[in-house]
Design a protein around this motif. Structure first.
Motif, PDB file in Angstrom:
ATOM      1  N   ASP A  77      47.355  41.555  61.859  1.00 24.48           N
ATOM      2  CA  ASP A  77      45.911  41.384  61.709  1.00 24.48           C
ATOM      3  C   ASP A  77      45.570  41.427  60.222  1.00 24.48           C
ATOM      4  N   ALA A  78      44.965  40.354  59.728  1.00 23.46           N
ATOM      5  CA  ALA A  78      44.549  40.326  58.321  1.00 23.46           C
ATOM      6  C   ALA A  78      43.172  39.694  58.214  1.00 23.46           C
ATOM      7  N   ALA A  79      42.412  40.142  57.218  1.00 17.86           N
ATOM      8  CA  ALA A  79      41.048  39.650  57.035  1.00 17.86           C
ATOM      9  C   ALA A  79      40.713  39.545  55.564  1.00 17.86           C
ATOM     10  N   VAL A  80      39.764  38.683  55.253  1.00 14.83           N
ATOM     11  CA  VAL A  80      39.171  38.710  53.921  1.00 14.83           C
ATOM     12  C   VAL A  80      37.928  39.589  54.032  1.00 14.83           C
ATOM     13  N   ARG A  81      37.756  40.453  53.050  1.00  9.91           N
ATOM     14  CA  ARG A  81      36.729  41.497  53.149  1.00  9.91           C
ATOM     15  C   ARG A  81      35.915  41.579  51.859  1.00  9.91           C
ATOM     16  N   GLN A  82      34.639  41.890  52.024  1.00 11.58           N
ATOM     17  CA  GLN A  82      33.779  42.163  50.867  1.00 11.58           C
ATOM     18  C   GLN A  82      33.059  43.470  51.123  1.00 11.58           C
ATOM     19  N   THR A  83      33.140  44.386  50.184  1.00 10.86           N
ATOM     20  CA  THR A  83      32.471  45.675  50.338  1.00 10.86           C
ATOM     21  C   THR A  83      31.576  45.924  49.132  1.00 10.86           C
ATOM     22  N   SER A  84      30.307  46.253  49.413  1.00 12.44           N
ATOM     23  CA  SER A  84      29.332  46.484  48.341  1.00 12.44           C
ATOM     24  C   SER A  84      28.798  47.899  48.434  1.00 12.44           C
ATOM     25  N   ASN A  85      29.090  48.726  47.459  1.00  2.52           N
ATOM     26  CA  ASN A  85      28.585  50.091  47.419  1.00  2.52           C
ATOM     27  C   ASN A  85      27.513  50.199  46.345  1.00  2.52           C
ATOM     28  N   THR A  86      26.440  50.919  46.636  1.00  2.00           N
ATOM     29  CA  THR A  86      25.321  51.055  45.709  1.00  2.00           C
ATOM     30  C   THR A  86      25.780  51.464  44.307  1.00  2.00           C
ATOM     31  N   GLY A  87      25.377  50.676  43.332  1.00  2.00           N
ATOM     32  CA  GLY A  87      25.594  51.099  41.950  1.00  2.00           C
ATOM     33  C   GLY A  87      26.947  50.772  41.361  1.00  2.00           C
ATOM     34  N   VAL A  88      27.857  50.225  42.171  1.00  2.00           N
ATOM     35  CA  VAL A  88      29.159  49.836  41.619  1.00  2.00           C
ATOM     36  C   VAL A  88      29.443  48.379  41.997  1.00  2.00           C
ATOM     37  N   THR A 107      30.703  44.970  43.557  1.00  2.00           N
ATOM     38  CA  THR A 107      31.182  44.487  44.852  1.00  2.00           C
ATOM     39  C   THR A 107      32.670  44.173  44.742  1.00  2.00           C
ATOM     40  N   ASN A 108      33.429  44.508  45.767  1.00  2.00           N
ATOM     41  CA  ASN A 108      34.865  44.249  45.726  1.00  2.00           C
ATOM     42  C   ASN A 108      35.291  43.312  46.845  1.00  2.00           C
ATOM     43  N   ARG A 109      36.143  42.343  46.515  1.00  2.00           N
ATOM     44  CA  ARG A 109      36.693  41.432  47.523  1.00  2.00           C
ATOM     45  C   ARG A 109      38.185  41.722  47.656  1.00  2.00           C
ATOM     46  N   SER A 110      38.658  41.730  48.877  1.00  2.00           N
ATOM     47  CA  SER A 110      40.066  42.061  49.095  1.00  2.00           C
ATOM     48  C   SER A 110      40.574  41.379  50.356  1.00  2.00           C
ATOM     49  N   VAL A 111      41.881  41.404  50.519  1.00  2.00           N
ATOM     50  CA  VAL A 111      42.482  41.038  51.795  1.00  2.00           C
ATOM     51  C   VAL A 111      42.847  42.357  52.467  1.00  2.00           C
ATOM     52  N   ALA A 151      44.539  35.025  45.590  1.00  2.00           N
ATOM     53  CA  ALA A 151      44.657  36.442  45.926  1.00  2.00           C
ATOM     54  C   ALA A 151      43.651  37.221  45.109  1.00  2.00           C
ATOM     55  N   PRO A 152      42.759  37.958  45.776  1.00  2.00           N
ATOM     56  CA  PRO A 152      41.818  38.790  45.029  1.00  2.00           C
ATOM     57  C   PRO A 152      42.567  40.028  44.530  1.00  2.00           C
ATOM     58  N   THR A 153      42.031  40.695  43.516  1.00  2.00           N
ATOM     59  CA  THR A 153      42.720  41.900  43.050  1.00  2.00           C
ATOM     60  C   THR A 153      42.576  43.033  44.049  1.00  2.00           C
ATOM     61  N   GLY A 154      41.523  42.977  44.878  1.00  2.91           N
ATOM     62  CA  GLY A 154      41.290  44.079  45.792  1.00  2.91           C
ATOM     63  C   GLY A 154      40.899  45.354  45.080  1.00  2.91           C
ATOM     64  N   GLY A 155      40.526  45.239  43.807  1.00  8.02           N
ATOM     65  CA  GLY A 155      40.089  46.423  43.067  1.00  8.02           C
ATOM     66  C   GLY A 155      41.206  47.403  42.775  1.00  8.02           C
ATOM     67  N   GLY A 156      42.443  47.023  43.101  1.00  8.19           N
ATOM     68  CA  GLY A 156      43.566  47.934  42.889  1.00  8.19           C
ATOM     69  C   GLY A 156      44.122  47.823  41.485  1.00  8.19           C
ATOM     70  N   THR A 157      45.220  48.496  41.254  1.00  4.75           N
ATOM     71  CA  THR A 157      45.832  48.496  39.936  1.00  4.75           C
ATOM     72  C   THR A 157      47.128  47.705  39.959  1.00  4.75           C
ATOM     73  N   LEU A 158      47.491  47.195  38.790  1.00  2.00           N
ATOM     74  CA  LEU A 158      48.733  46.454  38.645  1.00  2.00           C
ATOM     75  C   LEU A 158      49.925  47.268  39.150  1.00  2.00           C
ATOM     76  N   ALA A 159      49.904  48.559  38.871  1.00  2.00           N
ATOM     77  CA  ALA A 159      51.034  49.402  39.280  1.00  2.00           C
ATOM     78  C   ALA A 159      51.224  49.379  40.794  1.00  2.00           C
ATOM     79  N   ASN A 160      50.157  49.113  41.532  1.00  2.00           N
ATOM     80  CA  ASN A 160      50.277  49.017  42.986  1.00  2.00           C
ATOM     81  C   ASN A 160      50.411  47.580  43.450  1.00  2.00           C
TER      82      ASN A 160
END
Lengths: 340, 340, 340
Positions: free
Chosen positions: A14-25, A27-31, B168-177
């Motif tokens: 199971d894999a998805a493309v995801r976007q998460t937006s937290n107040t004040g920081v 937005t992050n996109r990830s798999v 590929a998005p970075t996913g907000g992670g670090t290069l080390a990971n």
């Protein structure tokens, strides 16, 4: 290895493309992996011993499809590792790592199966000051699974009655290695239309010097055919702190798939050390649709919103860290799930 | 787990005895894993969804047969972890960890499949001062694979046209990971006799503050029946440094097996910090023979020589460390490879 | 992956409830894994190459069923990882991680299969000052397995003659990573009623600066039908220290199962640094019963007692640490073992 037919290789990818937006920081996109059902690989089998007796085993590994890593860096077979002897009339004795009774009773009421951006697990975070954090710190906790379980499970054909007990000795180990003394039980009744069940689990470890960590819950479902409703209540207690979670869920057949909705709430009371817990609660709203290509394969979309009280920082998974207390978190994901 | 036939367990078991001699240090003898084809264990499956649609997955673990260890200490399924939806006419959408387009386009031209003492990977070492080292240090780099890939791949029946794109998005992670932002594409044309293709991949991560790491290549093959020739060119760029690799390969059916030859060259230009890169190049000559016992099992022998420019220290795998700059390295191995 | 039938998935799932009492410290209760047979998951296969030749592989992972962890945190396929070419008339060449010849020759005489509270492994502890500790410290030692093995094994049909040799180069690695230079051999003769064999293994690594670590043993069995008796002697030597182990075992068919008995003794002589070793020996008595539900599934019970000389601290597995020298240790376990 008598005959190859004794082993079934199974799993979920199971894999998805995801976007998460937290107040004040930012937005992050990830798999993301396992947002509809945790990605896993397992091996299981059953041997008929005659006379209604059977031996069986179950070995299940959780994995992150985005990076190819094991879900747990230390417990490869983190999801389940058990061997059982069972009787059709007397029930099952099961040894090994498995779900605790309170999780068995909670997970089935969450339309999002405790995973993804709308998961009820968001409100069981060990990052939050409260009974879970106080009893386990960031070590493995027993809100989902326990090591070294000795379980007795009721047989299947008791006219809808179901349940079991779990005992786990500490094994003389440390909490950091997952050693907890666990006593738990679950009892319920269900048919296809209606079910209700309650469970309780207590845990002792090297951190719980102020008494046992207690985890109790009650839940039920009713299937109206056009919609299946679920509701559950769960309470975590340790020392002078309490956390109470509520869950209401609905799933509706729609087209070639299922529409899903959930509402979760957590409220905290009492205190941990000198920190008072009121105003540390939060709510999660989730909405999703799962389109079934077949019994085994689906595409899905989920949106969620997490709203925090003034002092809390619960967030949807996958966001940038650093949201201030009282902020809100929004998640969105599109994914594919394939069972094998 | 509908029917067991949905999962294929597959793999490669490959071990060799190896001797590596580096100028000025002791010759080393070892047992090496995966010198003809990387030792691995995998699980894959495809479900026909009807109407030309299919769902599929691929989970592949690299391992070291000499010691029984995972090839990656942190990413168990290091070789591939993907789930896909595909259409015969529209192509495939694939999510998860996989090869980057530039590696897909490079690996197929190396007669030694990027492994063993004559591997073209010798000249893609992150130990060498240059663009790869500068952009990734010794963290996981994207010269072969990337995490969190979202890929679109062209369908198979386009009259020889082939290719795909990867994001590929970075996913907000670090290069080390292993978190890198990757954009790549590949396009080519091939039939059984002749093929040519080009690819480009760019990477951004927390170390690439001076711009993107760029990886481009072009390659082709021509099969004259008595000999199959391959040639490829690849260029890595980061900041003020450049590395250019050339590969010429030949494979010839001979008796019950295949004779293999390759010549690789790397040349570096520009500088990293205050280090100027000319005189940091190297050349690798490789010669091997693979004797096929069957379609699945082979024995093989390979010899190689790595020649360095005055400032570089490229070496064949398996040698004693500490060779002085400008030295040469010789590898020799005899092994067995078994596919299952 | 030509045909799925080329791979056999096999394993053992074994868990027990255990109680261990060591003199002067608290009795400990735990759930233990692999007390009748080590819990494991494996993949193996053989390909007939024609003319009496075959290629085969064997990949085997040890696991702890109580916690779902890998038995080795660094070597996932810790039990075996090999690829082989074999001839019915000429024997087998096997490359990879495997048992050393002295363990092959020892394990078969222990009625408790080197596992559980009555295991003969109790007296091969690396915690004890002696030749094993001196040659390996707490790093992986070669009393059971070695990495990087190159083995030649005699063919099966030599009228009862059996044996093999193992060579392992250091590979230039370090002891901490399991790199040892190993030379070993085993030779024996057996039919169904009677067998005798001897083996020797020598090891060199970065710690063995005072010469080779030597491991030699001799053992035999005689099957009287009502009882099968085994006896074995093993000696470990390093520098100025020696450890000698004795084993006497008996297994008796009884009802639907097998009664098992073993007596083990270790005596140490010489010295390590300034520590003199006499009075560091110990004895283990073990008694067990295995009830067979089927060929694949059994329940078992085992009791054991470990008695130490005045300076030693050998213990049954699973106890609370901190027993004073000269103490005794008692183990008790009830478990279930399921082969697949």
């Amino acid at each position: 290895a008598q005959a190859q037919s004794t082993v079934t290789v199974f799993g979920v990818m199971d894999a998805a493309v995801r976007q998460t937006s937290n107040t004040g920081v930012a937005t992050n996109r990830s798999v993301a992996s396992g947002s509809n059902s945790t990605s896993r690989l397992g091996f299981r089998g059953t041997e008929d011993l005659g006379g209604g007796l059977a031996a069986s085993f179950h070995l299940e590994h959780g994995l992150l499809l985005d990076s190819g890593t094991a879900a747990s860096s230390t417990q490869f077979w983190d999801r389940r590792a058990t061997v059982s002897l069972s009787s059709k009339t007397l029930g099952e004795v099961r040894l090994g790592r498995d779900f605790v009774p309170t999780y068995v009773n909670w997970g089935r009421y969450d339309p999002f199966s405790y995973v993804g951006v709308a998961s009820s697990s968001i409100l069981v975070a060990n990052s939050q000051t409260g009974p879970i954090r106080a009893a386990f710190s960031t070590n493995p906790n027993t809100t989902v699974r326990a090591n070294s379980g000795v379980q007795y499970l009721l047989p299947n054909d008791l006219g809808g009655l179901e349940g079991g007990v779990m005992l786990a000795p500490t094994g003389g180990g440390t909490l950091a290695n997952g050693a907890n003394k666990v006593i738990g039980a679950r009892l319920g009744w269900a048919n296809k239309t209606f079910g209700v069940a309650a469970a309780a689990t207590t845990t002792e470890n090297s951190l719980t010097t102020a008494g046992k960590f207690k985890d109790v819950n009650v839940g039920g479902f009713y299937d109206f055919s056009v919609v299946r409703l679920t509701a559950a209540w769960r309470r975590f207690d340790y020392d002078t702190s309490t956390q109470t979670n509520w869950l209401v869920g609905a799933t509706m057949p729609l087209g070639s798939g299922t529409l899903k909705f959930s509402w979760n709430q957590a409220s905290l009371e009492g205190k941990v050390g000198t920190t008072t817990l009121p105003d540390n609660g939060a709510r999660v709203l989730g909405l999703g649709y799962v389109y079934d290509f077949s019994k085994r394969t689906a595409a899905y979309a989920t949106v969620s919103q997490v709203s925090n009280d003034s002092k809390s920082t619960f967030v949807a998974p996958g966001g940038t860290s650093g949201m201030a207390a009282g902020g809100s978190s929004r998640g969105l994901e599109f994914g594919v799930r394939h069972n094998f």
